[in-house]
Design an enzyme around this catalytic site. Structure first.
Site, PDB file in Angstrom:
ATOM      1  CB  THR A 137      34.462  30.710  41.044  1.00  9.55           C
ATOM      2  OG1 THR A 137      35.067  31.299  39.897  1.00  9.55           O
ATOM      3  CG2 THR A 137      35.529  30.300  42.042  1.00  9.55           C
ATOM      4  CE  LYS A 229      38.325  31.568  39.223  1.00  3.47           C
ATOM      5  NZ  LYS A 229      38.974  32.558  38.379  1.00  3.47           N
ATOM      6  CG  LEU A 230      37.792  27.943  45.349  1.00  2.00           C
ATOM      7  CD1 LEU A 230      37.296  27.178  46.566  1.00  2.00           C
ATOM      8  CD2 LEU A 230      37.026  29.258  45.221  1.00  2.00           C
ATOM      9  NE  ARG A 269      64.789  32.670  43.694  1.00  4.82           N
ATOM     10  CZ  ARG A 269      65.519  32.761  44.805  1.00  4.82           C
ATOM     11  NH1 ARG A 269      65.782  31.688  45.513  1.00  4.82           N
ATOM     12  NH2 ARG A 269      65.981  33.929  45.198  1.00  4.82           N
ATOM     13  CG  PHE A 281      42.157  42.286  46.810  1.00  5.56           C
ATOM     14  CD1 PHE A 281      40.914  41.787  47.149  1.00  5.56           C
ATOM     15  CD2 PHE A 281      43.260  41.871  47.555  1.00  5.56           C
ATOM     16  CE1 PHE A 281      40.748  40.907  48.213  1.00  5.56           C
ATOM     17  CE2 PHE A 281      43.110  40.981  48.625  1.00  5.56           C
ATOM     18  CZ  PHE A 281      41.858  40.512  48.954  1.00  5.56           C
ATOM     19  N   GLY A 282      39.736  44.889  44.796  1.00  2.00           N
ATOM     20  CA  GLY A 282      38.279  44.855  44.734  1.00  2.00           C
ATOM     21  C   GLY A 282      37.865  43.797  43.736  1.00  2.00           C
ATOM     22  CB  CYS A 285      36.282  36.807  41.870  1.00  2.00           C
ATOM     23  SG  CYS A 285      34.894  36.608  40.730  1.00  2.00           S
TER      24      CYS A 285
HETATM   25  P1  NAD Z   1      27.336  38.098  36.896  1.00  3.15           P
HETATM   26  O1  NAD Z   1      26.527  38.402  38.094  1.00  3.15           O
HETATM   27  O2  NAD Z   1      27.876  39.208  36.063  1.00  3.15           O
HETATM   28  O3  NAD Z   1      26.472  37.162  35.911  1.00  3.15           O
HETATM   29  C1  NAD Z   1      25.770  36.034  36.330  1.00  3.15           C
HETATM   30  C2  NAD Z   1      24.430  36.005  35.596  1.00  3.15           C
HETATM   31  O4  NAD Z   1      23.782  34.760  35.824  1.00  3.15           O
HETATM   32  C3  NAD Z   1      23.437  37.075  36.062  1.00  3.15           C
HETATM   33  O5  NAD Z   1      23.108  37.913  34.964  1.00  3.15           O
HETATM   34  C4  NAD Z   1      22.211  36.285  36.535  1.00  3.15           C
HETATM   35  O6  NAD Z   1      20.985  36.915  36.250  1.00  3.15           O
HETATM   36  C5  NAD Z   1      22.379  34.990  35.763  1.00  3.15           C
HETATM   37  N1  NAD Z   1      21.645  33.841  36.302  1.00  3.15           N
HETATM   38  C6  NAD Z   1      21.487  33.466  37.602  1.00  3.15           C
HETATM   39  N2  NAD Z   1      20.798  32.316  37.665  1.00  3.15           N
HETATM   40  C7  NAD Z   1      20.503  31.946  36.391  1.00  3.15           C
HETATM   41  C8  NAD Z   1      19.830  30.847  35.813  1.00  3.15           C
HETATM   42  N3  NAD Z   1      19.313  29.863  36.568  1.00  3.15           N
HETATM   43  N4  NAD Z   1      19.714  30.786  34.469  1.00  3.15           N
HETATM   44  C9  NAD Z   1      20.230  31.763  33.681  1.00  3.15           C
HETATM   45  N5  NAD Z   1      20.903  32.832  34.181  1.00  3.15           N
HETATM   46  C10 NAD Z   1      21.038  32.922  35.517  1.00  3.15           C
HETATM   47  O7  NAD Z   1      28.520  37.147  37.384  1.00  3.15           O
HETATM   48  P2  NAD Z   1      29.946  36.939  36.679  1.00  3.15           P
HETATM   49  O8  NAD Z   1      30.872  38.018  37.080  1.00  3.15           O
HETATM   50  O9  NAD Z   1      29.724  36.671  35.232  1.00  3.15           O
HETATM   51  O10 NAD Z   1      30.447  35.625  37.411  1.00  3.15           O
HETATM   52  C11 NAD Z   1      29.855  34.369  37.140  1.00  3.15           C
HETATM   53  C12 NAD Z   1      30.698  33.292  37.796  1.00  3.15           C
HETATM   54  O11 NAD Z   1      32.011  33.286  37.203  1.00  3.15           O
HETATM   55  C13 NAD Z   1      30.933  33.479  39.293  1.00  3.15           C
HETATM   56  O12 NAD Z   1      30.969  32.211  39.893  1.00  3.15           O
HETATM   57  C14 NAD Z   1      32.312  34.114  39.365  1.00  3.15           C
HETATM   58  O13 NAD Z   1      32.969  33.801  40.560  1.00  3.15           O
HETATM   59  C15 NAD Z   1      33.024  33.459  38.205  1.00  3.15           C
HETATM   60  N6  NAD Z   1      34.117  34.259  37.614  1.00  3.15           N
HETATM   61  C16 NAD Z   1      33.947  35.604  37.429  1.00  3.15           C
HETATM   62  C17 NAD Z   1      34.966  36.325  36.814  1.00  3.15           C
HETATM   63  C18 NAD Z   1      34.832  37.809  36.596  1.00  3.15           C
HETATM   64  O14 NAD Z   1      35.824  38.411  36.187  1.00  3.15           O
HETATM   65  N7  NAD Z   1      33.702  38.431  36.821  1.00  3.15           N
HETATM   66  C19 NAD Z   1      36.127  35.681  36.374  1.00  3.15           C
HETATM   67  C20 NAD Z   1      36.249  34.313  36.560  1.00  3.15           C
HETATM   68  C21 NAD Z   1      35.218  33.598  37.183  1.00  3.15           C
HETATM   69  C1  UGA Z   2      40.768  38.194  39.066  1.00  4.70           C
HETATM   70  C2  UGA Z   2      41.856  37.256  38.538  1.00  4.70           C
HETATM   71  O1  UGA Z   2      42.964  38.045  38.085  1.00  4.70           O
HETATM   72  C3  UGA Z   2      41.317  36.398  37.397  1.00  4.70           C
HETATM   73  O2  UGA Z   2      42.305  35.453  36.975  1.00  4.70           O
HETATM   74  C4  UGA Z   2      40.077  35.649  37.868  1.00  4.70           C
HETATM   75  O3  UGA Z   2      39.527  34.891  36.819  1.00  4.70           O
HETATM   76  C5  UGA Z   2      39.063  36.653  38.362  1.00  4.70           C
HETATM   77  O4  UGA Z   2      39.643  37.433  39.435  1.00  4.70           O
HETATM   78  C6  UGA Z   2      37.841  36.007  38.934  1.00  4.70           C
HETATM   79  O5  UGA Z   2      37.865  34.877  39.332  1.00  4.70           O
HETATM   80  O6  UGA Z   2      36.877  36.761  38.988  1.00  4.70           O
HETATM   81  P1  UGA Z   2      39.756  40.512  38.280  1.00  4.70           P
HETATM   82  O7  UGA Z   2      39.199  40.544  39.659  1.00  4.70           O
HETATM   83  O8  UGA Z   2      38.852  40.761  37.139  1.00  4.70           O
HETATM   84  O9  UGA Z   2      40.447  39.087  38.012  1.00  4.70           O
HETATM   85  O10 UGA Z   2      40.942  41.585  38.154  1.00  4.70           O
HETATM   86  P2  UGA Z   2      42.441  41.632  38.695  1.00  4.70           P
HETATM   87  O11 UGA Z   2      43.285  42.174  37.627  1.00  4.70           O
HETATM   88  O12 UGA Z   2      42.870  40.363  39.298  1.00  4.70           O
HETATM   89  O13 UGA Z   2      42.347  42.744  39.824  1.00  4.70           O
HETATM   90  C7  UGA Z   2      41.656  42.495  41.046  1.00  4.70           C
HETATM   91  C8  UGA Z   2      41.895  43.647  42.006  1.00  4.70           C
HETATM   92  O14 UGA Z   2      43.249  43.641  42.445  1.00  4.70           O
HETATM   93  C9  UGA Z   2      41.666  45.036  41.382  1.00  4.70           C
HETATM   94  O15 UGA Z   2      41.028  45.859  42.327  1.00  4.70           O
HETATM   95  C10 UGA Z   2      43.068  45.528  41.081  1.00  4.70           C
HETATM   96  O16 UGA Z   2      43.183  46.921  41.075  1.00  4.70           O
HETATM   97  C11 UGA Z   2      43.841  44.917  42.253  1.00  4.70           C
HETATM   98  N1  UGA Z   2      45.284  44.737  41.970  1.00  4.70           N
HETATM   99  C12 UGA Z   2      45.693  43.889  41.013  1.00  4.70           C
HETATM  100  C13 UGA Z   2      46.213  45.443  42.739  1.00  4.70           C
HETATM  101  O17 UGA Z   2      45.841  46.229  43.640  1.00  4.70           O
HETATM  102  N2  UGA Z   2      47.538  45.243  42.482  1.00  4.70           N
HETATM  103  C14 UGA Z   2      47.983  44.400  41.526  1.00  4.70           C
HETATM  104  O18 UGA Z   2      49.228  44.268  41.364  1.00  4.70           O
HETATM  105  C15 UGA Z   2      47.031  43.704  40.765  1.00  4.70           C
END
Ligand code: NAD
Ligand code: UGA
Length: 480
Positions: A137, A229-230, A269, A281-282, A285
């Site tokens: 992202t 996405k944002l 709606r 929320f935690g 992201c």
């Molecule tokens: P993460 O920290 O779990 O994983 C990222 C990995 O990338 C790390 O292991 C790090 O060591 C590695 N890395 C950094 N630089 C590198 C390089 N140059 N070459 C190879 N590896 C490298 O992060 P994540 O949760 O997987 O999130 C990754 C991205 O996806 C973020 O931008 C996040 O916002 C986005 N995203 C996350 C989620 C989610 O649920 N966690 C969902 C949607 C989008």
């Molecule tokens: C969220 C989005 O749901 C994904 O679509 C997105 O890809 C992702 O962020 C990302 O970009 O990382 P995630 O953070 O894994 O996913 O989990 P969620 O299910 O969204 O929950 C986020 C937080 O909100 C949690 O702490 C959850 O407990 C809280 N939550 C969620 C509430 O308190 N109430 C709700 O009704 C839903």
């Protein structure tokens, strides 16, 4: 166009919560493509290759099965970044993009240093034509930055043959949620691909079409894809802050947030999802993506828009603090030496991820106030919690940290003895079926249950002398 002729090898930079599960599903759906998942963190790659599937660095329901089925067939976890890039026809960038801690935009803007280093690696090691897919992202117009970096390499290394190394940059943000990642990847609501190069767009779309209906694959321009996405995360976070704001209003007014959520959510709606009140929320992201959006608005001088989104974050912080304050106030302003059991530390169930978990804020507030905390979580480890706590001020200062007490246990049965209070912070299924009648017998009196997720009803606590508070309902008088 056959993807088999054009796409034989895919490399993913970043083997984290997105890279690992995304590539495991891709490998499973595309057995003819070899997928190399790489990471700069060698220990992480070792864990991905562990024979003991419980040691995979990411816990997601169904992930272990996919890994054991495809690993070392067409799914390879490797630290050899150079040769993985060299072979690759498509490279996914799935690296971390946390909020910047220093320098320009600190506290708001995304730190793109890992994206930049990925682009440099791709520029340096790639051969021929390479499609680069932004999966991380990122702020709007990051694709431009990637394109500039990789192009600079094709010029330097190939003065005589400028067409030798070429690149197309696409944006395909990931929408998976942790805990349901495999299901989200297998049956997504939509897949978004932004780009300007039609051939590259078609190729990536064809890969997704192996298991996703074509009408669910949206092709857009690069900037719409990045901004969508944002925006999606901002809207989801906004719904949670909205219902949490209402939960605070329900408590003194006699309404019940569960009834309010149901009532408003059944309006098609509005819809019923993301209307669960909680401790805030935690996750890695929502906060970082909102901060990033706020930064972008300020960058374009849209101050009112920035302030609008900032309020979503402020409300979230307030919700976490108001819950810990309320608990301390129940004990007449002091929880010193009170034994408090905190159930759940991950930011949501079915994940071992604790990044930005509301449990951190609540635990630290209670520890700071002298509580003796017993923390339980089915998947999180003591080491993970220790790492987060030891970076916090109250544990950094040796003198101050002496009386800061917390313990971790993954054994539920012995946890409640002599406890003054139990706080449910994460709604793990394990906590839904606890025998409160037995628990109440071993707790110190008067004993309290704080349910920050609204998973318990008065009925669950019948025949006990437990005092009960539930988010969005408040203190519940019961016939004991
Ligand atoms: P993460 O920290 O779990 O994983 C990222 C990995 O990338 C790390 O292991 C790090 O060591 C590695 N890395 C950094 N630089 C590198 C390089 N140059 N070459 C190879 N590896 C490298 O992060 P994540 O949760 O997987 O999130 C990754 C991205 O996806 C973020 O931008 C996040 O916002 C986005 N995203 C996350 C989620 C989610 O649920 N966690 C969902 C949607 C989008
Ligand atoms: C969220 C989005 O749901 C994904 O679509 C997105 O890809 C992702 O962020 C990302 O970009 O990382 P995630 O953070 O894994 O996913 O989990 P969620 O299910 O969204 O929950 C986020 C937080 O909100 C949690 O702490 C959850 O407990 C809280 N939550 C969620 C509430 O308190 N109430 C709700 O009704 C839903």
């Amino acid at each position: 166009m056959s993807i088999n002729n054009k796409i034989k090898n895919i490399c993913c930079l970043g083997a984290g919560y997105v890279g690992g599960p995304t590539m495991a599903v891709l490998a499973n759906k595309c057995p003819d493509i070899n997928i190399f998942v790489t990471d700069v963190d060698k220990e992480k790659i070792k864990k991905w290759n562990s024979d003991n599937l419980a040691e995979l660095p990411v816990f997601e329901p169904g992930l272990d099965e996919l890994v054991s089925k495809n690993r070392n067939k067409n799914l390879f976890f490797t630290s050899d970044i150079e040769s993985s890039i060299r072979k690759a026809d498509i490279i996914f960038i799935s690296v971390n993009t946390p909020t910047k801690e220093h320098g320009l935009g600190a506290g708001y803007a995304s730190d793109l240093k890992w994206v930049e280093s990925s682009a440099r690696l791709v520029g340096k090691y790639s051969e021929g034509h390479t499609i680069i897919v932004e999966k991380s992202t990122v702020p709007v117009r990051t694709a431009e930055l990637i394109q500039k970096i990789v192009s600079s390499y094709s010029k330097i290394s190939n003065k005589k043959l400028p067409s030798y190394k070429t690149f197309s940059v696409l944006s395909s943000p990931e929408f998976l949620a942790e805990g349901t990642a495999i299901k989200d990847l297998e049956t997504p609501d939509r897949v978004l691909i932004g780009g300007e190069d039609n051939e590259a767009l078609d190729l990536l779309s064809l890969i997704y079409q192996k298991w996703i209906p074509k009408e669910k694959i949206y092709l857009t321009n690069l900037w719409s894809s990045e901004l969508s996405k944002l925006t999606a995360n901002a809207f989801l976070a906004q719904r949670i802050s909205s219902i949490n704001a209402i939960s605070a209003l329900c408590e003194p007014s006699g309404a019940d947030v569960k009834e309010v959520s149901k009532a408003i959510g059944s309006d098609t709606r509005i819809g019923g999802k993301f209307l669960f009140a909680g401790p805030g929320f935690g996750g890695s992201c929502f906060q970082k993506d909102l901060l990033n959006l706020i930064y972008l608005c300020k960058f374009y001088n849209l101050i009112q828009v920035a302030e609008y989104w900032e309020q979503v974050l402020k409300l979230n912080e307030w919700q976490k603090k108001r819950i810990s304050k309320l608990i301390i106030e129940v004990f007449f302003g002091t929880v010193t030496d009170k034994k408090i059991v905190l159930l759940g530390f991950s930011f949501k169930p079915n994940t071992n991820d604790i990044r930005e978990s509301p449990a951190i804020t609540i635990a630290l507030e209670l520890i700071e106030n002298g509580a003796n905390l017993k923390i339980h979580d089915p998947k999180v480890s003591k080491e993970q919690i220790n790492k987060v706590f030891s970076a916090k001020d109250i544990f950094k200062n040796q003198n101050k940290s002496q009386n800061k007490k917390w313990e971790f246990s993954n054994e539920l049965s012995t946890l409640f003895k002599n406890a003054d209070a139990v706080i449910i912070v994460t709604e793990w299924p394990d906590y839904r079926d606890l025998n409160w009648q037995e628990i109440s017998k071993v707790m110190r009196k008067p004993s309290w249950i704080f349910d920050t997720r609204g998973i318990l009803s008065e009925k669950d606590l019948s025949n006990t002398d437990l005092n009960f508070w539930r988010v969005g309902k408040g203190f519940i008088e019961r016939n004991k």
